[in-house]
Design a protein around this motif. Structure first.
Motif, short mmCIF file in Angstrom:
data_model
loop_
_atom_site.label_atom_id
_atom_site.label_comp_id
_atom_site.label_asym_id
_atom_site.label_seq_id
_atom_site.Cartn_x
_atom_site.Cartn_y
_atom_site.Cartn_z
N CYS A 171 1.08 -1.42 0.36
CA CYS A 171 0.05 0.40 -0.16
C CYS A 171 1.25 1.34 -0.46
CB CYS A 171 -0.72 0.15 1.00
SG CYS A 171 -1.88 -1.42 1.49
N GLU A 177 6.71 6.37 1.04
CA GLU A 177 7.92 5.54 1.84
C GLU A 177 9.67 5.13 1.32
OE1 GLU A 177 4.66 4.66 2.20
OE2 GLU A 177 3.80 5.22 4.07
N ASP A 226 1.34 -1.07 -5.10
CA ASP A 226 -0.33 -0.65 -4.36
C ASP A 226 -0.77 -1.47 -5.36
OD1 ASP A 226 -0.77 2.31 -2.90
OD2 ASP A 226 -1.71 1.89 -4.97
N ALA A 230 -3.10 -5.96 -2.00
CA ALA A 230 -2.19 -6.42 -0.68
C ALA A 230 -3.03 -7.41 0.46
CB ALA A 230 -2.26 -5.29 0.78
N GLN A 232 1.79 1.35 6.18
CA GLN A 232 2.40 2.69 6.80
C GLN A 232 0.70 3.00 5.82
OE1 GLN A 232 4.85 6.30 8.28
NE2 GLN A 232 4.43 6.46 5.73
C1 LIG Z 1 -3.79 6.36 2.78
S1 LIG Z 1 -2.69 5.66 1.28
C2 LIG Z 1 -1.44 5.35 1.88
C3 LIG Z 1 0.15 5.61 0.72
C4 LIG Z 1 1.68 5.79 1.45
N1 LIG Z 1 1.26 4.30 2.46
C5 LIG Z 1 1.73 7.19 1.83
O1 LIG Z 1 1.04 7.06 3.69
O2 LIG Z 1 1.91 7.85 1.59
C6 LIG Z 1 -3.24 4.37 1.17
C7 LIG Z 1 -3.35 3.33 -0.46
O3 LIG Z 1 -3.78 1.82 -0.07
C8 LIG Z 1 -3.52 1.60 -1.42
N2 LIG Z 1 -4.23 0.54 -1.73
C9 LIG Z 1 -5.59 0.78 -1.19
N3 LIG Z 1 -6.77 -1.05 -1.29
C10 LIG Z 1 -5.08 -1.70 -0.89
C11 LIG Z 1 -5.17 -3.22 -1.79
N4 LIG Z 1 -6.78 -3.87 -1.55
N5 LIG Z 1 -4.09 -2.92 -1.85
C12 LIG Z 1 -2.59 -2.78 -1.92
N6 LIG Z 1 -3.23 -1.20 -2.30
C13 LIG Z 1 -4.02 -0.67 -1.58
C14 LIG Z 1 -4.20 2.85 -1.99
O4 LIG Z 1 -4.01 2.40 -3.30
C15 LIG Z 1 -3.18 4.11 -1.13
O5 LIG Z 1 -2.14 4.41 -2.38
#
Ligand SMILES: C[S@@+](CC[C@H](N)C(=O)[O-])C[C@H]1O[C@@H](n2cnc3c(N)ncnc32)[C@H](O)[C@@H]1O
Length: 263
Positions: free
Chosen positions: A64, A70, A86, A109, A126
């Protein structure tokens, strides 16, 4: 009906198409860096004091990872082998633009079936698991593909978090439930998956409210801002045990004992 995963994918595509300034991820402004990197530094310190940190040699998978915040941090910290994953292709494209040396991977994920067990030394998330319909499944997938340790930086459950934190995160029509962790959930999710007493589960609870602290600090002349932000968090340190954030490290036992051989 669209699944929570589909909704998250659509939400991130929309964010990436409407926002064009991601420079806060790469800025060297000391206040922004302090606020953004604090939790990651805490996690790395937890590994370092246990002799488990070796940036030049360890591979890292970020789950994610969005547009790569990160990843940029770890790269500047000295890690050489970093994969930012992601769900969103749009986010990964922004990531490659911000830091071309980062490897990117499209990955849900909740389903890392294409990645063999114990593929990466460290696996980090994170502010990501609470976007999943099944956060614990995301976490156990991280445990599976990690060789040495998993880092989880997510909201901590507790009275204050529940009173003033967001329970339902909304972006347009997209909503997700903010799953909050604690020592017990982390411990149980780890042991029921690894089936191993020797796994080390280290949840660290702390305060984290970058928007509020950043706004407060920016009211001061530039030369004082970093000091103000550091002071706020230093003052809060004695009550970290009531904090709203979990920075956790889970260390897998030596060798791959996943699925029961390490009892
Ligand atoms: C709030 S953002 C956080 C991004 C990064 N970790 C940061 O703190 O800048 C949440 C991220 O989770 C990803 N996400 C949501 N559901 C997901 C999944 N099932 N598998 C992988 N990524 C996912 C979204 O696309 C998004 O980029």
């Amino acid at each position: 009906m669209k699944s929570g995963v589909d909704l998250q994918r659509a939400a991130m595509a929309e964010i990436c198409s409407t926002r064009d300034d991601w420079s806060f991820h790469v800025t060297s402004d000391p206040l922004t860096r302090f606020l953004r990197d604090r939790r990651l530094r805490t996690a790395l310190r937890m590994l370092r004091v246990r002799g488990l940190l070796d940036p030049a040699r360890q591979s890292v998978l970020i789950v994610c990872g969005g547009v790569g915040g990160e990843g940029v941090f770890l790269s500047r910290y000295g890690f050489k082998d970093i994969t930012v994953s992601d769900l969103s292709e749009e986010a990964l494209a922004v990531c490659r633009g911000l830091e071309p040396t980062l490897r990117t991977m499209s990955l849900n994920a909740e389903n890392m079936a294409g990645i063999p067990d114990s593929s990466y030394d460290l696996v980090l998330v994170q502010d990501g698991l609470h976007h999943l319909p099944r956060p614990v499944l995301g976490f156990t997938e991280m445990l599976r593909v990690a060789r040495t340790a998993v880092i989880v930086i997510e909201p901590h459950d507790g009275l204050v978090g529940r009173a003033i934190g967001t329970e339902w995160e909304r972006h347009g029509d997209v909503v997700n439930y903010v799953f909050r962790w604690n020592r017990s959930i982390l411990n149980q999710a780890t042991r029921s998956y690894l089936l191993c007493k020797r796994a080390i589960v280290l949840p660290h609870r702390m305060w984290d409210h970058n928007v509020v602290v950043g706004k407060l600090a920016r009211r001061f002349p530039e030369r004082w801002r970093l000091t103000v932000a550091k002071t706020v968090y230093r003052v809060l340190r004695p009550v970290n045990r009531a904090g709203n954030m979990m920075v956790a490290v889970v260390v897998k036992p030596d060798g791959d004992t996943t699925r029961g051989s390490g009892l």
